[in-house]
Structures are given as structure tokens and as C-alpha cells.
Design an enzyme around this catalytic site. Sequence first.
Site, PDB file in Angstrom:
ATOM      1  N   LYS A 176      47.649  61.985  20.899  1.00 55.93           N
ATOM      2  CA  LYS A 176      48.007  61.850  19.473  1.00 55.93           C
ATOM      3  C   LYS A 176      47.009  60.863  18.879  1.00 55.93           C
ATOM      4  O   LYS A 176      47.186  59.644  18.957  1.00 55.93           O
ATOM      5  CB  LYS A 176      49.442  61.325  19.355  1.00 55.93           C
ATOM      6  CG  LYS A 176      50.167  61.702  18.067  1.00 55.93           C
ATOM      7  CD  LYS A 176      49.514  61.252  16.792  1.00 55.93           C
ATOM      8  CE  LYS A 176      49.698  59.783  16.495  1.00 55.93           C
ATOM      9  NZ  LYS A 176      48.902  59.346  15.307  1.00 55.93           N
ATOM     10  N   GLU A 179      45.801  59.500  12.572  1.00 55.40           N
ATOM     11  CA  GLU A 179      45.790  60.493  11.495  1.00 55.40           C
ATOM     12  C   GLU A 179      44.701  60.209  10.466  1.00 55.40           C
ATOM     13  O   GLU A 179      44.417  61.041   9.615  1.00 55.40           O
ATOM     14  CB  GLU A 179      47.173  60.540  10.821  1.00 55.40           C
ATOM     15  CG  GLU A 179      47.600  59.272  10.083  1.00 55.40           C
ATOM     16  CD  GLU A 179      48.176  58.173  10.987  1.00 55.40           C
ATOM     17  OE1 GLU A 179      47.834  58.129  12.191  1.00 55.40           O
ATOM     18  OE2 GLU A 179      48.949  57.346  10.473  1.00 55.40           O
ATOM     19  N   SER A 229      47.878  48.355  16.807  1.00 57.95           N
ATOM     20  CA  SER A 229      48.257  46.999  16.416  1.00 57.95           C
ATOM     21  C   SER A 229      49.386  46.483  17.320  1.00 57.95           C
ATOM     22  O   SER A 229      50.131  47.261  17.926  1.00 57.95           O
ATOM     23  CB  SER A 229      48.702  46.996  14.958  1.00 57.95           C
ATOM     24  OG  SER A 229      49.714  47.956  14.773  1.00 57.95           O
ATOM     25  N   CYS A 284      38.435  45.831  17.994  1.00 53.78           N
ATOM     26  CA  CYS A 284      39.371  44.903  18.626  1.00 53.78           C
ATOM     27  C   CYS A 284      38.635  43.819  19.397  1.00 53.78           C
ATOM     28  O   CYS A 284      39.235  42.828  19.805  1.00 53.78           O
ATOM     29  CB  CYS A 284      40.302  45.649  19.560  1.00 53.78           C
ATOM     30  SG  CYS A 284      39.434  46.306  20.974  1.00 53.78           S
TER      31      CYS A 284
HETATM   32  P1  NAD Z   1      48.057  51.282  14.285  1.00 56.98           P
HETATM   33  O1  NAD Z   1      48.928  50.466  15.142  1.00 56.98           O
HETATM   34  O2  NAD Z   1      48.349  51.367  12.831  1.00 56.98           O
HETATM   35  O3  NAD Z   1      48.023  52.809  14.801  1.00 56.98           O
HETATM   36  C1  NAD Z   1      47.803  53.121  16.166  1.00 56.98           C
HETATM   37  C2  NAD Z   1      48.491  54.447  16.474  1.00 56.98           C
HETATM   38  O4  NAD Z   1      49.904  54.289  16.278  1.00 56.98           O
HETATM   39  C3  NAD Z   1      48.048  55.591  15.565  1.00 56.98           C
HETATM   40  O5  NAD Z   1      47.930  56.769  16.331  1.00 56.98           O
HETATM   41  C4  NAD Z   1      49.179  55.692  14.552  1.00 56.98           C
HETATM   42  O6  NAD Z   1      49.373  57.008  14.073  1.00 56.98           O
HETATM   43  C5  NAD Z   1      50.396  55.247  15.343  1.00 56.98           C
HETATM   44  N1  NAD Z   1      51.395  54.582  14.500  1.00 56.98           N
HETATM   45  C6  NAD Z   1      51.191  53.938  13.325  1.00 56.98           C
HETATM   46  N2  NAD Z   1      52.359  53.466  12.850  1.00 56.98           N
HETATM   47  C7  NAD Z   1      53.321  53.809  13.733  1.00 56.98           C
HETATM   48  C8  NAD Z   1      54.731  53.597  13.798  1.00 56.98           C
HETATM   49  N3  NAD Z   1      55.375  52.926  12.850  1.00 56.98           N
HETATM   50  N4  NAD Z   1      55.399  54.077  14.862  1.00 56.98           N
HETATM   51  C9  NAD Z   1      54.750  54.744  15.833  1.00 56.98           C
HETATM   52  N5  NAD Z   1      53.423  54.990  15.816  1.00 56.98           N
HETATM   53  C10 NAD Z   1      52.710  54.516  14.787  1.00 56.98           C
HETATM   54  O7  NAD Z   1      46.561  50.761  14.532  1.00 56.98           O
HETATM   55  P2  NAD Z   1      45.250  51.182  13.761  1.00 56.98           P
HETATM   56  O8  NAD Z   1      45.269  50.571  12.404  1.00 56.98           O
HETATM   57  O9  NAD Z   1      44.996  52.629  13.891  1.00 56.98           O
HETATM   58  O10 NAD Z   1      44.144  50.444  14.664  1.00 56.98           O
HETATM   59  C11 NAD Z   1      43.809  49.088  14.506  1.00 56.98           C
HETATM   60  C12 NAD Z   1      44.560  48.216  15.489  1.00 56.98           C
HETATM   61  O11 NAD Z   1      44.311  48.655  16.813  1.00 56.98           O
HETATM   62  C13 NAD Z   1      44.114  46.764  15.437  1.00 56.98           C
HETATM   63  O12 NAD Z   1      45.249  45.945  15.539  1.00 56.98           O
HETATM   64  C14 NAD Z   1      43.248  46.624  16.660  1.00 56.98           C
HETATM   65  O13 NAD Z   1      43.140  45.325  17.193  1.00 56.98           O
HETATM   66  C15 NAD Z   1      43.934  47.537  17.612  1.00 56.98           C
HETATM   67  N6  NAD Z   1      43.043  47.941  18.690  1.00 56.98           N
HETATM   68  C16 NAD Z   1      43.228  47.337  19.892  1.00 56.98           C
HETATM   69  C17 NAD Z   1      42.398  47.655  20.948  1.00 56.98           C
HETATM   70  C18 NAD Z   1      42.574  47.004  22.282  1.00 56.98           C
HETATM   71  O14 NAD Z   1      41.931  47.421  23.207  1.00 56.98           O
HETATM   72  N7  NAD Z   1      43.416  46.001  22.426  1.00 56.98           N
HETATM   73  C19 NAD Z   1      41.386  48.609  20.773  1.00 56.98           C
HETATM   74  C20 NAD Z   1      41.236  49.213  19.521  1.00 56.98           C
HETATM   75  C21 NAD Z   1      42.091  48.867  18.489  1.00 56.98           C
END
Ligand code: NAD
Length: 499
Positions: A176, A179, A229, A284
Site C-alpha cells: 500500500k 496515495e 510518521s 527521514c
Molecule cells: P504518513 O505517516 O502520513 O503516511 C505513511 C503511510 O501511512 C501512507 O501510506 C499513508 O497512506 C498511511 N496513512 C496516513 N494516515 C494514516 C492513518 N490515519 N491511518 C493509517 N494509515 C495512514 O507519512 P508520510 O507523510 O507519507 O511520510 C513522511 C513521514 O515518514 C515522516 O515522518 C518521515 O520521518 C517518515 N519516514 C520515516 C522513515 C524511517 O525510516 N524512519 C523513512 C521515510 C519516511
Amino acid sequence: MPSPTRITHWIDGREFTGDAERHGDVYDPATGQVTAQVDFATAADLDAAVQAARRAFGEWGTTTLTKRMAVMFRFRELLNEHKEELAEIITAQHGKVLSDALGEVTRGLEVVEFACGNAHLLKGGYSEAVSTGVDVYSIRQPIGVVGIISPFNFPAMVPMWFFPIAIAAGNTVVLKPSEKDPGAAMFLAELWSRAGLPDGVFNVVHGDKEAVDALLVHPDVASISFVGSTAIAEYVYSTGTAHGKRVQALGGAKNHMLVLPDADLELTADSAVNAGFGSAGERCMAISVVLAVEPVADDLVAAIAGRMATLRTGDGRRGCDMGPLVTSAHRDKVAGYVAAGEAAGATLVVDGRQVHPDGDEAGFWLGPTLFDHVTPDMTIYTDEIFGPVLSVVRVASYEEGLELINSHPYGNGTAIFTCDGGAARKFQQEVQVGMIGINVPIPVPMAYYSFGGWKASLFGDTHAHGAEGFHFFTRGKVVTSRWPDPVHGGINLGFPTHG
Ligand code: NAD
């Protein structure tokens, strides 16, 4: 303006149009235009993907290592051949500049290459003659249908931290992706098909919380690999484990760079700029805080600001250094942090809100921003901003800097800049962070090591890729065997000991 294309799911080796009552807009962040609409899966669509993966597991899980490896090698060749096309898709939906998108694909390719060594990595152990006529050996088997949920900022590399290893180990996958930039996952699905991967082994389902929730509770899904996140990572970890799944959930970050007074100033300033503003800070492993141990701060801030003046922000297809942010909402959120930092009394050395981008004025622009005299109570210090904002905190000593890093809730990456080997060695031992750079600002481990942070940056026990990746995607058995020979032990009701 061409009308938006439609992006739908990939299930059982082909495009799959499900119920599709809801969809999301996909933007070109450099023009601000909607270029595609992506279907949002219902629980029924998600179930169709899981069922396809479950059927495919029956055969793929027992396909010989040699045949699985041959598919992996073909996928590697195709990915290498088409990496520029994939980079163009990433730039068009994420906004990062083309060279950076190509770098992302290259780092994903490295995991594919590592996974081509599956035969070696799935080997067990063998102990002969642990008892009279008895041998013991261990084997590792795939776990079944695995779920992967990925973030927007690395639409190709982050899924590739997981699926090459999962597939090489004999599992089947439901991915998944974010989006916001779903095109890369579809391109990768097509490459898998062309590589000869059987239908149903690799599936892509698009969507938001509804699709994620359906994956987290599905009884036929064995594991979840999540990256995003911290708030969502915690939710995914608790929900997935409560439903009996193995979960690794990688979360947010606030990476500090500790600069000692003896550091090479030119290298340090270059590194701070590269790691602070590459991919518009949407990494990240980006550096977002520079801890300058006095008396280095004045010279360092001047050197960083001087370099920032040379950066060109604009459309990633035009050879610029830094692209736009992913959406207008995210750009506004990051700009809000700049306003908050100013209001809190930090010194705004470079204000990215004044940027003149080389690109369409409707793009989601925010230029590189530098704050000095940031203090740990300010939101620009405490929060993950995930944008091109670098904060300099002035500290009196190594100890004060270390204490700040160790008391921050995140523990993804960190770096020390110094010419003192003893100080660097002390730092690597004392710092409470998962990935450490010594005069290296973005210490992303190679594919054969494992990627993952500590504290609020990772929930679960297993990091991504490397040997830990194979461990996560397999489970062990230990076999104790005896083949009849002319010597029999006779009846003995005592607990078996290997004498
Ligand atoms: P996000 O948490 O908004 O989304 C991540 C995934 O979760 C997406 O597929 C999204 O569709 C899904 N999602 C979003 N809201 C949700 C909900 N309420 N319930 C269930 N699923 C949900 O993150 P983002 O904005 O796409 O990416 C940025 C974040 O990712 C930053 O916090 C960054 O630090 C983190 N990140 C961490 C690493 C790591 O290795 N630690 C690597 C890359 C990115």
C-alpha cells in the site's frame, strides 16, 4: 492541460478496478496541477489482493531457490535498464530533482542486488552427531502474505527496503504505497511481471486509512512493514500486533549533527547544506539540527549561509538543486514552522519564503531556510518539520550536545563532525540513536546492513533489510533427526538429553 490519468490497483498480475467510490488527487508539485487520480481501495478490494497473494504463496513459497533467484536477477536487470523512467515518474509526482530521484532508485536497486543472494542468506545450520546417531539442523521458511505500507518521500526506495527480500525469501506481497505519489509502485509491478514473477506474488493496493486498516486486521496477512510518521507508526504497531502480526514500524526523525570546534569547516558546511536541503528536507535522514560547539558557530553559520545563496530552487526537471514540497498543504505547514521560529525569537538567517523559484508559480515552493540561536523549547527544535528548514543550536560542550540528542524523543540518525578519532569513538558509544555518521551527514546503511532508528523512530524489534530483513520475512524451525541404524537405545522415559 491534459485530463488526469487514472491510477488503479495491481492485483494478480494485472490492473484491477475495484469499487473505487473514493479517489485521491495526485499532483505535479512543480506545476501545482492534478496529473492523476488514484483509486482508494475498500476493504473488499484489499481482500481481493490478499486472496491473490494467498493463492500465489502456495506455489511461490515452495519454488526452488534457483528459480526464485533467476526471477530476482531478471528484475534487477529490468530495474537497472529502466531506472531513468522510474526517476522521471518519481520527480513528476514527488517533486524531488531528477538526480535525487535517480539516487533513490539506485539505493533501492542495491537491496534488490542484496536479495539476489537469497540462497546464501536462507541457509540454516547443521550440527552432526549431537547424540548417538542424532543430528540437529535449522531451516528458515517464508511467513506467507506480507503487507508493506510506505510513505510519500521515497516512493520507490522504501518499498524496495522490504519487497525484494520478502519475495526472495518466498513470501507474497501486498504493497500500500503513499496515495500522494502512487506511480512508482505501479511501474515496479509491471517490471516484476516482465521479470517472470508469477501473478499474485506482488500486488499493489492504493488508498488511505481504510486500506491500511483492512490490511492491519486481515487474518491472512502475516506481517506488516510500515514506514511513515511516528503517530501512524505507533498506531500500526499496536493494531497489527493486537491482530497477531509480526510488525516493524519505522517512524519520524529529528536528526542532529554535532559539530566540534576541531571539525573541518568546509566539509561540515557542505554536509549541513547537502543533508539539510536535499530532497527539500523531506528525508527521514535529513539533518534538521546543527549543534555547534562554541566557538565554531559564527564561522559555521556564515559558511552555511554562503552556500545556501548558491542553491537554485525550482522544477526538478530543469537541473535545479532543490525541488518543491510535495503538496501545498505540506508547504504551508512547513512555512508555518518558519513563522513560529521567528515569533519564538530565533534568528532567521535565510528566509525560504522569499524564494524566486525556477518553475511554475503555482508550484509548491519554499526555499532553503536557516535559523540561528534556536533553543530546545522552540517548536522548530522539538518537532519533525520535514521540510527545508535547518536550525542551529549553539552549545558550550560535547556533553551538552550529546545530552540534547539523547533526550530528544527521536533516535533515527545523527552525525558527528570532528577530526578527533577519540571523540568520534566516544560519541558512537554514548549516543542513543540507531544510525550514526562520523563526518558523514546521511548515514543510510548499505543494503547488507540494516536500516532503523531507536526510540520513537522505530516500533518493533527488527530493522529493515540486511540480515535482519531476511530474519523478519522468515521463521525458523529446528529439526532433530535420527535415522535407524543397527544400534538402538531401547526404552528410556527420562527427559531427552544429548549425551
Ligand atoms: P504518513 O505517516 O502520513 O503516511 C505513511 C503511510 O501511512 C501512507 O501510506 C499513508 O497512506 C498511511 N496513512 C496516513 N494516515 C494514516 C492513518 N490515519 N491511518 C493509517 N494509515 C495512514 O507519512 P508520510 O507523510 O507519507 O511520510 C513522511 C513521514 O515518514 C515522516 O515522518 C518521515 O520521518 C517518515 N519516514 C520515516 C522513515 C524511517 O525510516 N524512519 C523513512 C521515510 C519516511
